[in-house]
Write an enzyme that holds these catalytic residues in place. Structure first.
Site, PDB file in Angstrom:
ATOM      1  N   ASP A   1       0.905  -1.118   0.097  1.00 45.77           N
ATOM      2  CA  ASP A   1      -0.023  -0.095   0.056  1.00 45.77           C
ATOM      3  C   ASP A   1       0.629   1.165  -0.188  1.00 45.77           C
ATOM      4  OD1 ASP A   1      -2.495   1.602   0.085  1.00 45.77           O
ATOM      5  OD2 ASP A   1      -1.840   1.833   2.356  1.00 45.77           O
ATOM      6  N   SER A   2       0.375   2.499  -0.217  1.00 43.07           N
ATOM      7  CA  SER A   2       1.083   3.601  -0.155  1.00 43.07           C
ATOM      8  C   SER A   2       1.681   3.802   1.449  1.00 43.07           C
ATOM      9  CB  SER A   2       0.376   4.776  -0.676  1.00 43.07           C
ATOM     10  OG  SER A   2      -0.858   4.931   0.240  1.00 43.07           O
TER      11      SER A   2
ATOM     12  N   CYS B   1      -4.207  -1.373  -2.115  1.00 44.15           N
ATOM     13  CA  CYS B   1      -4.500  -0.125  -2.024  1.00 44.15           C
ATOM     14  C   CYS B   1      -5.429   0.145  -3.335  1.00 44.15           C
ATOM     15  CB  CYS B   1      -3.059   0.425  -2.284  1.00 44.15           C
ATOM     16  SG  CYS B   1      -3.016   2.315  -2.772  1.00 44.15           S
TER      17      CYS B   1
ATOM     18  N   GLU C   1      -2.428   7.904   8.820  1.00 45.43           N
ATOM     19  CA  GLU C   1      -1.094   7.553   8.862  1.00 45.43           C
ATOM     20  C   GLU C   1      -0.465   8.054  10.185  1.00 45.43           C
ATOM     21  OE1 GLU C   1       1.541   6.032   6.615  1.00 45.43           O
ATOM     22  OE2 GLU C   1      -0.325   5.641   5.576  1.00 45.43           O
TER      23      GLU C   1
ATOM     24  N   CYS D   1     -11.094   3.257  -0.005  1.00 47.44           N
ATOM     25  CA  CYS D   1      -9.584   3.434   0.291  1.00 47.44           C
ATOM     26  C   CYS D   1      -9.295   2.530   1.476  1.00 47.44           C
ATOM     27  CB  CYS D   1      -9.242   4.747   0.540  1.00 47.44           C
ATOM     28  SG  CYS D   1      -7.834   5.291   1.146  1.00 47.44           S
TER      29      CYS D   1
ATOM     30  N   HIS E   1      -7.243   2.811   3.631  1.00 46.45           N
ATOM     31  CA  HIS E   1      -6.997   3.238   4.969  1.00 46.45           C
ATOM     32  C   HIS E   1      -8.423   3.709   5.734  1.00 46.45           C
ATOM     33  CE1 HIS E   1      -2.948   4.584   3.545  1.00 46.45           C
ATOM     34  NE2 HIS E   1      -2.842   5.202   4.410  1.00 46.45           N
TER      35      HIS E   1
END
Ligand code: DGL
Length: 279
Positions: free
Chosen positions: A12-13, A75, A154, A186, A188
């Site tokens: 993932d990012s 992602c 994050e 997403c 996240h």
């Protein structure tokens, strides 16, 4: 750290793919995992397709060099920008990607109105257009990006005032349109489901695609005959090893793992060379 045998590579990012890793762990605790968070480049959402393709190719190569038997693009943004590209470049490798869960939403909505939260790159990709064309006939979709939300997650800010304000900005216009379902497009976003549920109330269903993606990983491993079962499976508890890699600051990922996964782990640092090769 010593190499672990036959791992599944997940990337993932940043830390969003941990929502997918969590679901995989629940379903397949016997499988080892390599997790790569490209925190040196997060967020991917506002980036160009070409850039995301280049990062995804570099990470896939890294995960394959470390023995991955299957790659999970955990992602939505990287899947939208690069899944087809990766399949073309690595034709022998089994991939599982993410797509916004418009199909289950369209099948269960009562009001015929569904909200979708995702990044700009995900909404712009051909994958989203094709999912909408295939599955959302007769359903009204209300799309919204959540600028800043990935960075909040994050940082581990899952319940702060800023995080709430970003979500309210995205969700209030949808609620005014009488949606009864919200799709989290997403990886996240599942980490802020408690906050999302507070805002939307109990009449709106929130769809986290991670459990379905984990099932798809299991199906594909089984179909390819590369899953671990019976005699080859290590003991279920505490589970097979997981190795975490980041292109950002390992201390940051180390501090957030217990917040997001409820368990701690070591994190290994990697560096990008020219944004397309990892050393
Ligand atoms: N977890 C990524 C996704 O699923 C985050 C996107 C980003 O880095 O902007 O889309």
């Amino acid at each position: 750290m010593p190499a672990i045998p036959d791992p599944i590579g997940v990337f993932d990012s940043g830390v969003g793919g941990l929502s997918v890793l969590r679901a995989m762990r629940t379903l397949m605790p016997q499988e080892s995992i390599l997790y790569f968070g490209d925190q040196g480049h997060v967020p991917y959402g506002p980036r160009s397709m070409e850039q995301i393709q280049s990062f995804s190719q570099g990470i896939t190569k890294f995960l394959l060099d470390h023995g991955s038997k299957l790659i999970v693009v955990a992602c939505n943004t990287a899947s939208a920008a690069a899944l087809t590209y990766l399949r073309e470049r690595f034709p022998a490798v089994p991939f599982v990607g993410m797509e916004p869960a418009v199909k289950p939403a369209a099948e269960t909505t009562k009001t015929g109105r569904v909200g979708v939260l995702a990044t700009p790159a995900t909404f712009q990709g051909a994958l989203y257009t094709s999912v909408v064309e295939k599955f959302a006939a007769g359903v009204e979709l209300f799309q919204h990006t959540c600028p800043g939300l990935v960075s909040q997650i994050e940082k581990g800010e899952l319940g702060s005032g800023i995080t709430r304000a970003i979500l309210e900005d995205a969700l209030h216009p949808m609620l005014e349109k009488n949606i009864d379902t919200v799709v989290l497009g997403c990886t996240h976003y599942p980490f802020v489901i408690p906050l999302i549920e507070q805002i939307v109330g109990d009449k709106v269903r929130v769809i986290d695609p991670a459990p379905s993606v984990a099932k798809q990983v299991k199906r594909l491993l089984t179909a390819q005959g590369i899953h671990l079962t019976g005699a080859t499976a290590p003991p279920l508890h505490p589970g097979a090893p997981i190795r975490f890699f980041t292109s950002g600051d390992p201390a940051e990922m180390i501090s957030i793992l217990p917040v997001l996964l409820g368990e701690s782990g070591g994190v290994e640092a990697v560096k990008w060379k020219n944004d397309h090769e990892i050393v």
